[in-house]
Write a protein that holds these residues in place. Sequence first.
Motif, PDB file in Angstrom:
ATOM      1  N   ILE A  62      57.731   1.072  78.582  1.00 12.68           N
ATOM      2  CA  ILE A  62      58.021   1.598  77.247  1.00 12.68           C
ATOM      3  C   ILE A  62      56.743   1.543  76.416  1.00 12.68           C
ATOM      4  CG2 ILE A  62      59.333   1.218  75.122  1.00 12.68           C
ATOM      5  CD1 ILE A  62      61.580   0.078  76.894  1.00 12.68           C
ATOM      6  N   TYR A  63      56.454   2.644  75.758  1.00 10.75           N
ATOM      7  CA  TYR A  63      55.254   2.726  74.919  1.00 10.75           C
ATOM      8  C   TYR A  63      55.654   2.946  73.461  1.00 10.75           C
ATOM      9  CZ  TYR A  63      52.123   3.216  78.954  1.00 10.75           C
ATOM     10  OH  TYR A  63      51.395   3.003  80.099  1.00 10.75           O
ATOM     11  N   GLN A  64      54.887   2.340  72.588  1.00  7.10           N
ATOM     12  CA  GLN A  64      55.020   2.585  71.149  1.00  7.10           C
ATOM     13  C   GLN A  64      53.721   3.224  70.684  1.00  7.10           C
ATOM     14  OE1 GLN A  64      54.837  -0.866  68.588  1.00  7.10           O
ATOM     15  NE2 GLN A  64      55.550   0.268  66.809  1.00  7.10           N
ATOM     16  N   PHE A  65      53.830   4.269  69.864  1.00 11.37           N
ATOM     17  CA  PHE A  65      52.608   4.761  69.228  1.00 11.37           C
ATOM     18  C   PHE A  65      52.618   4.351  67.770  1.00 11.37           C
ATOM     19  CE2 PHE A  65      55.370   8.424  68.595  1.00 11.37           C
ATOM     20  CZ  PHE A  65      55.044   8.866  67.320  1.00 11.37           C
ATOM     21  N   ARG A  66      51.420   4.085  67.259  1.00 15.94           N
ATOM     22  CA  ARG A  66      51.274   3.615  65.891  1.00 15.94           C
ATOM     23  C   ARG A  66      50.095   4.318  65.236  1.00 15.94           C
ATOM     24  NH1 ARG A  66      51.527  -2.845  65.725  1.00 15.94           N
ATOM     25  NH2 ARG A  66      51.810  -2.355  63.523  1.00 15.94           N
ATOM     26  N   LYS A  67      50.170   4.415  63.929  1.00 15.01           N
ATOM     27  CA  LYS A  67      49.033   4.873  63.117  1.00 15.01           C
ATOM     28  C   LYS A  67      48.516   6.242  63.552  1.00 15.01           C
ATOM     29  CE  LYS A  67      49.041   0.903  60.924  1.00 15.01           C
ATOM     30  NZ  LYS A  67      49.883   0.815  59.742  1.00 15.01           N
ATOM     31  N   LEU A  68      49.448   7.182  63.756  1.00 15.97           N
ATOM     32  CA  LEU A  68      49.048   8.578  63.971  1.00 15.97           C
ATOM     33  C   LEU A  68      48.531   9.084  62.628  1.00 15.97           C
ATOM     34  CD1 LEU A  68      49.078  11.266  65.634  1.00 15.97           C
ATOM     35  CD2 LEU A  68      51.377  11.617  64.763  1.00 15.97           C
ATOM     36  N   ALA A  69      47.273   9.478  62.580  1.00  6.91           N
ATOM     37  CA  ALA A  69      46.665   9.866  61.304  1.00  6.91           C
ATOM     38  C   ALA A  69      45.671  10.997  61.515  1.00  6.91           C
ATOM     39  CB  ALA A  69      45.947   8.657  60.678  1.00  6.91           C
ATOM     40  N   VAL A  70      45.751  11.998  60.644  1.00  5.95           N
ATOM     41  CA  VAL A  70      44.780  13.092  60.608  1.00  5.95           C
ATOM     42  C   VAL A  70      44.226  13.126  59.192  1.00  5.95           C
ATOM     43  CG1 VAL A  70      44.471  15.593  60.773  1.00  5.95           C
ATOM     44  CG2 VAL A  70      45.944  14.409  62.411  1.00  5.95           C
ATOM     45  N   LEU A  71      42.912  13.217  59.071  1.00  7.51           N
ATOM     46  CA  LEU A  71      42.292  13.213  57.743  1.00  7.51           C
ATOM     47  C   LEU A  71      42.945  14.252  56.837  1.00  7.51           C
ATOM     48  CD1 LEU A  71      38.496  12.806  58.565  1.00  7.51           C
ATOM     49  CD2 LEU A  71      40.030  11.119  57.522  1.00  7.51           C
ATOM     50  N   PRO A  72      43.143  13.899  55.570  1.00  4.21           N
ATOM     51  CA  PRO A  72      43.811  14.833  54.646  1.00  4.21           C
ATOM     52  C   PRO A  72      43.182  16.220  54.619  1.00  4.21           C
ATOM     53  CG  PRO A  72      43.617  12.669  53.628  1.00  4.21           C
ATOM     54  CD  PRO A  72      42.876  12.594  54.947  1.00  4.21           C
ATOM     55  N   SER A  73      41.862  16.283  54.741  1.00  6.25           N
ATOM     56  CA  SER A  73      41.174  17.577  54.679  1.00  6.25           C
ATOM     57  C   SER A  73      41.489  18.470  55.878  1.00  6.25           C
ATOM     58  CB  SER A  73      39.666  17.358  54.606  1.00  6.25           C
ATOM     59  OG  SER A  73      39.238  16.640  55.755  1.00  6.25           O
ATOM     60  N   ALA A  74      42.051  17.892  56.936  1.00  2.00           N
ATOM     61  CA  ALA A  74      42.304  18.659  58.156  1.00  2.00           C
ATOM     62  C   ALA A  74      43.796  18.726  58.496  1.00  2.00           C
ATOM     63  CB  ALA A  74      41.532  18.052  59.320  1.00  2.00           C
ATOM     64  N   GLN A  75      44.657  18.366  57.553  1.00  2.00           N
ATOM     65  CA  GLN A  75      46.085  18.412  57.830  1.00  2.00           C
ATOM     66  C   GLN A  75      46.605  19.845  57.747  1.00  2.00           C
ATOM     67  OE1 GLN A  75      47.954  15.395  55.355  1.00  2.00           O
ATOM     68  NE2 GLN A  75      46.954  13.755  56.485  1.00  2.00           N
ATOM     69  N   LYS A  76      47.786  20.064  58.302  1.00  2.00           N
ATOM     70  CA  LYS A  76      48.449  21.371  58.341  1.00  2.00           C
ATOM     71  C   LYS A  76      47.692  22.373  59.215  1.00  2.00           C
ATOM     72  CE  LYS A  76      51.493  20.133  55.128  1.00  2.00           C
ATOM     73  NZ  LYS A  76      52.071  18.897  55.684  1.00  2.00           N
TER      74      LYS A  76
END
Length: 139
Positions: A62-76
């Motif tokens: 079983i895996y947990q992923f944490r802290k998925l983050a994309v810089l605000p300037s590159a979101q969407k």
Amino acid sequence: MRMVQIEQIFPSLTWRIRHETMYPDQPFDIVKLKDDFDGIHFGLYLDHQLTGVVSLFQDGDIYQFRKLAVLPSAQKMGLGSQLMDYILDFCKIQKATKLWCNARVNAKEFYFKFGFHETDKTFFKDGNDFVVMEKELSS
């Protein structure tokens, strides 16, 4: 055409992206996880600049992923989706049976797109409401 590369990175490389994206008004050390050095960390490079990160932690199959983050300037731009696709593929290669996360409630829709479902486990932390979401992976 913008170039995207995803590769495994050293844990400390995740911290700046996590901080700028998730907790910009908090002390820097809030983004460091006590088990960061036990995890597997992936960085998404957009035109050779580290732009997104995600961290995976294994407990048996079983895996947990944490802290998925994309810089605000590159979101969407679909970069978070590319990171999700990458770790889902990684987990399948590792023969994982389940992938789960503590999702911010305001991000649930994102995870639904990848087949995650909500559990009845919810909590409040650092000013955010969370729900545990999981996805069964066929082996």
